[in-house]
Design an enzyme around this catalytic site. Structure first.
Site, short mmCIF file in Angstrom:
data_model
loop_
_atom_site.label_atom_id
_atom_site.label_comp_id
_atom_site.label_asym_id
_atom_site.label_seq_id
_atom_site.Cartn_x
_atom_site.Cartn_y
_atom_site.Cartn_z
CG PHE A 134 1.00 2.61 0.75
CD1 PHE A 134 1.72 1.84 1.65
CD2 PHE A 134 0.96 3.99 0.95
CE1 PHE A 134 2.37 2.42 2.72
CE2 PHE A 134 1.61 4.58 2.03
CZ PHE A 134 2.31 3.79 2.92
CB SER A 148 -4.30 9.55 1.04
OG SER A 148 -2.93 9.77 0.83
N GLY A 157 -3.99 13.97 4.26
CA GLY A 157 -3.03 13.70 3.20
C GLY A 157 -1.64 13.90 3.76
CG ASP A 199 11.96 7.06 5.38
OD1 ASP A 199 11.47 8.12 4.91
OD2 ASP A 199 12.19 6.90 6.59
NE ARG A 202 8.98 11.16 0.92
CZ ARG A 202 8.66 10.61 2.10
NH1 ARG A 202 9.60 10.24 2.95
NH2 ARG A 202 7.41 10.43 2.44
CD GLN A 233 23.83 33.01 -30.32
OE1 GLN A 233 23.30 34.06 -29.98
NE2 GLN A 233 25.14 32.89 -30.48
N GLY A 293 5.84 23.60 -30.39
CA GLY A 293 4.80 24.51 -30.85
C GLY A 293 3.42 23.87 -30.73
CD GLU A 300 5.85 7.64 -2.69
OE1 GLU A 300 6.99 7.71 -2.17
OE2 GLU A 300 5.52 6.75 -3.48
#
Length: 399
Positions: free
Chosen positions: A135, A138, A143, A250, A253, A289, A350, A374
């Site tokens: 597609f 851009s 953009g 649409d 998205r 906790q 970590g 998008e």
């Protein structure tokens, strides 16, 4: 490098958004992931990996959710099926999600606006995974502001001549067919853009640059120099390209939000397994906790984003209503939530979390682009605000 795919555990298919067909699709998707076909893909060669994944998805019939048959109505694509597919594949392997999504995105405008001949020539091959689709919208200076498009196409007899560049094009350099948008000048701004089908062997078409990004995907800058193509390869009416692009986006998205959900859920599950097995202060990391509070927040935010995502897809599929606001909310919430969930999950690991080859390290790189492509997060906020104010009769300046 090889990625160990993992079947996504689901406890949300009983939500009222889904039908029996969606549950059957999930069983097929899970079977595909469990088959180990994604585990056999060497991700160090991204181009070959994408081709292999697309062929496998096509052979399994899983591309049918995103790519319609030549004689089918493209507007009838089921958004919930696309979302479930992307969430499942993103959870298993980010490149598999990318490969699936691009087949639909790259062929959507052809399905919506192509002639019967073009549809018959292209869609079966994309649907079967024999061709990769792209597609090409851009540009360097166009953009989010598509109206600034500079790539031009001029009619010359029974042909169009294309000149300009496209950049950040997914599958650029390896696609077999490109849906490309160029300015034809019927009107100012977005109303003067048309859509075309371009093949990589068209004279004047070239790949100017391959682009490397933090999560390896095939991306490229395309160059068109006096690229002459038959006028029959225009999609839809002259000047109707922007409408086709928006119709295609649409459809897909909300599925970007679903992909983010897949990434976020995988990080959450990896963090849970790690926290419960990691010794810490005479117990496990999960006993602390602060850790439990983090899981509470991450799980809640993820479900909230999922509800927004499947509401948008359900509204489009079942209610047949516009989803401009709902899809923007879903993409905004899901991508930003997934970024936070992945970041916090990596923190739990970590030093191990930033080690190359760890799942959470890979997810950290994969999620970042989804907050941009998008429609960046900032654009989604403006869309939501515009729709919110419009619904309440508010004046909107500068829109």
């Amino acid at each position: 490098m090889r990625v160990t795919a993992k079947v996504i555990p689901r406890d949300w298919l009983d939500w009222p958004f889904f039908e029996p067909g969606h549950r059957a699709l999930c069983e097929r998707l899970d079977g595909f992931v469990a088959s180990g076909q994604l585990d056999d893909v060497d991700h160090s060669d991204v181009d070959a990996a994408c081709r292999k994944i697309v062929r496998a998805l096509g052979a399994a019939g899983l591309l049918d959710s995103a790519v319609v048959a030549p004689d089918a109505d493209a507007a009838a694509i089921d958004s919930r099926a696309i979302c479930l597919s992307r969430e499942t594949l993103a959870y298993a392997d980010g490149l598999a999600d990318f490969a699936f999504a691009m087949q639909g995105l790259g062929s959507g405008a052809i399905a919506l606006g192509g002639s019967p001949e073009l549809r018959a020539a292209v869609l079966p091959k994309v649907r079967a995974g024999e061709w990769l689709a792209a597609f090409a919208l851009s540009e360097k200076d166009a953009g989010s502001d598509v109206a600034a498009m500079a790539c031009a196409a001029r009619l010359d007899g029974d042909a169009y001549v294309l000149d300009g560049e496209k950049t950040w094009i997914s599958n650029g350099g390896i696609a077999d067919v490109y849906t490309l948008f160029a300015r034809t000048g019927e009107a100012p701004g977005a109303r003067g853009i048309s859509a075309f089908v371009v093949f990589p062997d068209d004279p004047g078409f070239s790949v100017a640059e391959r682009i490397e990004v933090i999560a390896p995907h095939p991306l490229a800058t395309l160059r068109l120099q006096n690229c002459r193509i038959p006028a029959s390869r225009r999609l839809g009416a002259p000047g109707g390209g922007f409408k086709l692009a928006m119709q295609t986006l649409d459809i897909f998205r909300a599925s970007v939000a679903a992909a983010a959900l897949g990434f976020g859920r995988r990080a959450l599950d990896e963090a849970q397994a790690h926290a419960q097995s990691r010794p810490m202060f005479g117990g496990a990391l999960s006993d602390l906790q602060m850790t439990q509070a983090a899981f509470g927040e991450m799980a809640t935010d993820t479900d909230a984003a999922a509800l927004l995502t499947y509401r948008a897809a359900w509204r489009r599929d079942v209610q047949k209503l516009p989803t401009t606001r709902e899809a923007a909310m879903a993409k905004l919430a899901a991508t930003e939530t997934a970024q936070r969930v992945i970041d916090r999950s990596l923190q739990m690991f970590g030093g191990r979390g930033v080690r190359k080859g760890e799942i959470v390290e890979s997810l950290y790189r994969e999620i970042r682009a989804l907050r941009i492509y998008e429609g960046a997060t900032e654009v989604q906020k403006l869309i939501v605000a515009r729709e919110f104010l419009k619904a309440r009769g508010g004046a909107i300046r500068g829109s």
